[in-house]
Design a protein around this motif. Structure first.
Motif, short mmCIF file in Angstrom:
data_model
loop_
_atom_site.label_atom_id
_atom_site.label_comp_id
_atom_site.label_asym_id
_atom_site.label_seq_id
_atom_site.Cartn_x
_atom_site.Cartn_y
_atom_site.Cartn_z
N GLU B 265 0.85 -1.19 0.00
CA GLU B 265 0.00 0.00 0.00
C GLU B 265 0.89 1.25 0.00
N ILE B 266 0.51 2.25 -0.80
CA ILE B 266 1.34 3.45 -0.91
C ILE B 266 0.77 4.59 -0.05
N TYR B 267 1.65 5.28 0.70
CA TYR B 267 1.25 6.45 1.49
C TYR B 267 2.25 7.57 1.27
N ASN B 268 1.89 8.79 1.72
CA ASN B 268 2.79 9.93 1.52
C ASN B 268 3.45 10.41 2.80
N SER B 269 3.22 9.71 3.89
CA SER B 269 3.80 10.18 5.14
C SER B 269 4.37 9.00 5.92
N LEU B 270 5.43 9.28 6.67
CA LEU B 270 6.02 8.24 7.52
C LEU B 270 5.23 8.08 8.81
N PHE B 271 4.25 8.99 9.03
CA PHE B 271 3.46 8.98 10.26
C PHE B 271 2.02 8.61 9.95
N PHE B 272 1.41 7.84 10.80
CA PHE B 272 0.08 7.30 10.51
C PHE B 272 -0.92 7.79 11.55
N GLU B 273 -1.58 8.91 11.16
CA GLU B 273 -2.48 9.62 12.08
C GLU B 273 -3.52 8.71 12.73
N ASN B 274 -4.13 7.83 11.93
CA ASN B 274 -5.25 7.07 12.52
C ASN B 274 -4.78 6.05 13.57
N ARG B 275 -3.47 5.76 13.58
CA ARG B 275 -2.95 4.88 14.63
C ARG B 275 -3.04 5.56 16.00
N LEU B 276 -3.15 6.87 16.01
CA LEU B 276 -3.23 7.59 17.29
C LEU B 276 -4.56 7.37 17.99
N LYS B 277 -5.50 6.83 17.23
CA LYS B 277 -6.80 6.53 17.86
C LYS B 277 -6.77 5.18 18.55
N GLU B 278 -5.73 4.39 18.27
CA GLU B 278 -5.66 3.05 18.86
C GLU B 278 -4.92 3.09 20.19
N LYS B 279 -4.87 1.93 20.83
CA LYS B 279 -4.19 1.89 22.11
C LYS B 279 -2.68 1.95 21.94
N ASP B 280 -2.14 1.13 21.04
CA ASP B 280 -0.69 1.11 20.85
C ASP B 280 -0.28 2.23 19.89
N LYS B 281 -0.09 3.42 20.45
CA LYS B 281 0.17 4.59 19.61
C LYS B 281 1.59 4.62 19.07
N TYR B 282 2.43 3.75 19.53
CA TYR B 282 3.80 3.68 18.98
C TYR B 282 3.74 3.32 17.50
N THR B 283 2.65 2.67 17.07
CA THR B 283 2.52 2.29 15.65
C THR B 283 2.29 3.52 14.76
N TYR B 284 2.22 4.72 15.39
CA TYR B 284 2.17 5.97 14.63
C TYR B 284 3.39 6.05 13.70
N TYR B 285 4.49 5.53 14.16
CA TYR B 285 5.72 5.56 13.35
C TYR B 285 5.75 4.36 12.41
N LEU B 286 5.76 4.62 11.13
CA LEU B 286 5.86 3.58 10.09
C LEU B 286 4.76 2.53 10.17
N ASP B 287 3.66 2.87 10.82
CA ASP B 287 2.50 1.97 10.87
C ASP B 287 2.79 0.65 11.60
N GLY B 288 3.77 0.64 12.49
CA GLY B 288 4.00 -0.57 13.28
C GLY B 288 4.71 -1.67 12.51
N ASN B 289 4.43 -2.89 12.89
CA ASN B 289 5.15 -4.03 12.31
C ASN B 289 4.65 -4.40 10.94
N HIS B 290 5.56 -4.48 10.00
CA HIS B 290 5.22 -4.96 8.67
C HIS B 290 6.37 -5.78 8.11
N THR B 291 6.03 -6.69 7.22
CA THR B 291 7.04 -7.57 6.65
C THR B 291 8.10 -6.76 5.91
N GLU B 292 7.63 -5.90 5.00
CA GLU B 292 8.56 -5.21 4.11
C GLU B 292 8.04 -3.80 3.87
N VAL B 293 8.89 -2.82 4.08
CA VAL B 293 8.50 -1.44 3.87
C VAL B 293 9.55 -0.78 2.97
#
Lengths: 466, 368
Positions: B265-293
């Protein structure tokens, strides 16, 4: 199902109590039997069938022994022996078959294969309990139980089914047919149950954490003091676990109108090992005394025979605790110490200041717990070595400090609770005004225990790594 | 049966006990079951199958008990009570988390698997040798080391600096970067999470830039994007009245635009605003754990980087991205293909791990 589980406390117990007190008195034993069978079958439903089979067989044997016990002792004895063989075969098969098979295999004798059968819970307890019935009848210590339901309720009774106390039939025969239910009795049962629950959930489990923590350390992290702290944790854990369970059993018994014998009498204040075993798991000691030691001749046939009898009893006691060599060794160890005490040591212990006999007793008990705690003998010996500075990095280290700092209050509470201080005037609850606060005390303990039990299922570790 | 006299105390004891067990019995039946536990970040057990087969020959009993305790009413309240009782009883730790000073909750780090540690550094050595490449290895100490000044009296942990140095000493031709000392200075970790924060990560970035790229680090501004982050240590400790952390966005003084490809999936920012609505807000950075980025920037220096990492890198990479025109980021816990095909000329290869993961996670075997 164990008493200290949410399922027992907040599902099984309310339903069982509700129906128990709603049904007419004559149906209470049936309900108790059904509820107990359910309790037993919860983990291994298939073994319920074996349990019912065992109940019926023992009851029938009881009838035959009763029939012949006055007029034809020989025939009565024949049935008694058959009955004993039946019970011991069940126990032998389920508990010891694999042990013998594996050991024979290790010797190169591949005659029988281990079957890896799961051990029916509580089989060691209820076999002994069931056995007391035909023997008591044979010896005229009790009358036959006419109702198979009442007998079944005795064998399966859920409060003591899986961890004792081992109730002898004669101690409870009367109550099976008729028992008094009172609010006073129920309340004292509640009190006892909650005390037992707290001993198990608050003291035993947390002291167990100390031991687990220490046994998981790498060899560079251990020290002599740490090893001692670990085994002290285990020493408290096993006492509060087992005596807590007995308290809960006695408490539940009282709620249902039964009076079970006490199973522990502050064993850690004993002044000798002989004394210790009069205070620890008393119902088992009584059982071995009444049904093994005395029939073997006890102390009536001279010292040599008595020593042999003691060794036989202790070999069996060790083996009863588990089908593994460490338990056998643990039993032999106690047998030898008891014989030494009998021969001469007890005389000296009586003369020495009590502080020394206490230290001596606890030292032996703690060493024995090391043998008990490790099913792998090498690990046990390694641990024992660490307690004397062999294989440890230092005398004390920051791990020792951490354990003391983190668990100091727990250890102090455990130490006090292991002594009868609570029965003296130092305990405010023995004072009449404070006694009135008992219900609040019960409530607080219930809340805290529930919190600890819920927490045990709390598992936030899964995503910690990510 | 004769009616006996009874005392008020007995009556009250009986009532309290019965009300206690019956009320939770009933409340449990009637409370709405939730599927997911935020604090534990896991799906709670489902009701066991009531088939004859499962009941008589299956695991019905344990499944039911798990279900029953997973859905026990007021579950989080009970957890909090337990945590508080421990605190009141003088304990300095609960579930392996220290109650440290100034609202810090710090993971206790006592055990690790020595074999995993040794194997992992060997895999890296082999990887470097086989591909004939230089690898930059950054192992980051956790709060147990960096925040050791906050620990309560009696707390103890494995010395992570010593551990990192021991692992580095076993490396062969690897460029090992040690930032243990600088992380002890200042607030470089979250109070309630096991990760380092934006300030700690900046120190990591600074060290990499100085050491690998031989230049000064870029300057960043911070914008607070959330002030209610309750991390993993918060959940584990049961210390539910602890203060929350804040999450900051890093803003470079250079005007850089990014195109980030997260598992396709393609995005334009390294920060993921909607992750701030979740409990684990550390995933704001690079959308958390992913296989390949894959991160492409408009920086025109033609420099590429390959990053092999755990989640400690997520907060560092927004800084490091400002140095490269392209980055390939792999998480070996999920990525099971060969990395070698991605290596080209002019590519810097980084391995960035929190030390506590490095000595307990065996997925680096994937390099081999």
């Amino acid at each position: 199902m164990v008493f200290s589980s949410l399922t027992f406390l907040f599902a099984y117990l309310p339903i069982v109590l509700l129906i128990y007190f709603l049904v007419p008195i004559k149906y209470r034993n049936i309900w108790l039997l059904l509820a107990s069978l359910f309790f037993y079958g919860w983990g291994e439903p298939i073994y319920v069938l074996m349990m019912m089979f065992s109940i019926v067989v023992n009851w029938i044997f009881g009838n035959y022994i009763n029939k012949y016990r006055t007029d034809n002792r020989k025939k009565a004895k024949f049935f008694l022996i058959l009955c004993i063989i039946f019970n011991l075969s069940l126990l032998g098969f389920f508990k010891y078959y694999d042990f013998f098979a594996t050991n024979l295999n290790n010797l190169g004798l591949n005659i029988i294969k281990p079957l890896n059968i799961s051990l029916p819970i509580g089989i060691s307890f209820y076999t002994f309990q069931a056995l007391s019935y035909p023997i008591d009848i044979y010896r005229f210590d009790t009358d036959v139980q006419k109702s198979v339901i009442n007998f079944g309720a005795y064998v399966t009774m859920f409060p003591q089914l899986i961890a004792g106390p081992i109730v002898r039939y004669r101690d409870i025969a009367k109550q099976l047919n008729e028992r008094l239910l009172s609010l006073e009795g129920f309340a004292s049962g509640v009190y006892r149950f909650v005390i037992g629950l707290s001993k198990k959930v608050l003291i035993a489990n947390n002291c167990g954490q100390i031991f687990d923590f220490v046994t998981n350390l790498s060899s560079t992290q251990t020290s002599l003091i740490t090893a001692w702290l670990g085994i002290i944790g285990y020493t408290f854990q096993i006492y509060f676990d087992f005596s807590g369970y007995s308290d809960m059993a006695i408490g539940l018994g009282k709620m249902l109108g039964f009076d079970f014998l006490e199973n522990f009498n502050y064993p850690y204040i004993a002044k000798s090992i002989t004394d210790f075993w009069r205070r620890w798991h008393m119902s088992l000691s009584y059982w071995f005394r009444d049904y093994v030691y005395i029939p073997l001749g006890g102390n009536r046939n001279g010292l040599a025979k008595q020593i042999i009898n003691i060794m036989v009893v202790w070999l069996l006691t060790g083996f009863w605790h588990g089908a593994a060599w460490n338990f056998v060794l643990w039993g032999i160890f106690y047998g030898i110490i008891l014989i030494i005490e009998k021969l001469f040591l007890l005389k000296y212990l009586k003369k020495t200041p009590s502080i020394i006999s206490h230290i001596y007793t606890m030292f032996i008990v703690i060493i024995a717990w090391v043998l008990f705690a490790f099913t792998d003998l090498n690990e046990g010996l390694h641990y024992l070595g660490m307690m004397f500075g062999i294989g440890t990095a230092s005398l004390a280290n920051d791990i020792s400090l951490f354990i003391i700092r983190n668990y100091i209050i727990l250890l102090i509470v455990a130490l006090i609770a292991a002594t009868p201080i609570a029965k003296t005037r130092f305990n405010p609850f023995n004072n009449e005004t404070f006694k009135k606060l008992a219900p609040i005390f019960v409530l607080i303990l219930l809340v805290i225990c529930t919190a600890f039990i819920v927490d045990a299922s709390y598992n936030p570790f899964l995503y910690f790594r990510f | 049966m004769e009616k006996k006299k009874y005392s008020i105390t007995s009556l009250l004891t009986t009532i309290i006990f019965l009300v206690f067990i019956f009320s939770f019995f009933l409340i449990n039946i009637f409370t709405k079951k939730i599927d997911f536990s935020e604090n534990e970040n896991r799906y709670l057990a489902k009701a066991p199958a009531t088939t004859m087969k499962n009941i008589f020959f299956g695991e019905f009993d344990t499944e039911f008990e798990t279900y029953f305790s997973d859905h026990f009413c007021f579950r989080d309240k009970w957890i909090e009570i337990k945590s508080n009782v421990l605190k009141w009883s003088g304990a300095i730790e609960n579930n392996g988390v220290y109650f440290a000073k100034d609202n810090h909750l710090i993971n206790q780090f006592i055990n690790y698997d020595e074999n995993i540690a040794l194997n992992n550094i060997q895999y890296i050595n082999e990887f470097a040798k086989d591909n004939n490449i230089e690898i930059h290895l950054l192992l980051v100490p956790g709060a147990a080391y960096g925040n050791k000044d906050y620990l309560p009296f009696g707390a103890t942990n494995i010395d992570e600096k010593v551990l990192i140095q021991k692992i580095y000493s076993l490396s062969e031709n690897i460029n090992c970067i040690d930032i243990s000392d600088s992380l002890c200075d200042g607030d470089n970790y979250y109070m309630t999470d096991h990760h380092w924060n934006h300030l700690g990560a900046y120190k990591g970035y600074e060290a990499l830039v100085n050491n690998v790229l031989n230049k000064e680090a870029n300057i960043f501004d911070y914008e607070k994007v959330s002030s209610s982050f309750y991390g993993t240590m918060y959940s584990r400790s049961g210390s539910f009245n602890n203060m929350p952390d804040s999450i900051y966005k890093m803003i470079s003084d250079k005007d850089i635009s990014y195109e980030i490809n997260v598992d396709g999936e393609i995005y334009n920012s390294l920060f993921f605003e909607n992750r701030l609505k979740e409990k684990d807000k550390y995933t704001y950075y690079l959308d958390g754990n992913h296989t390949e980025v894959n991160i492409k920037s408009n920086i025109d220096n033609g420099k590429k980087a390959i990053i092999i990492k755990d989640s400690y890198a997520h907060i560092l990479l927004p800084y490091l991205a400002s140095e490269y025109s392209e980055m390939d980021i792999f998480d070996l816990r999920y990525f099971h293909n060969a990395i070698s095909p991605y290596i080209q000329d002019n590519t810097d290869i980084y391995i960035i791990y929190g030390i506590e993961t490095f000595v307990s996670d065996s997925s680096l075997v994937g390099l081999w």
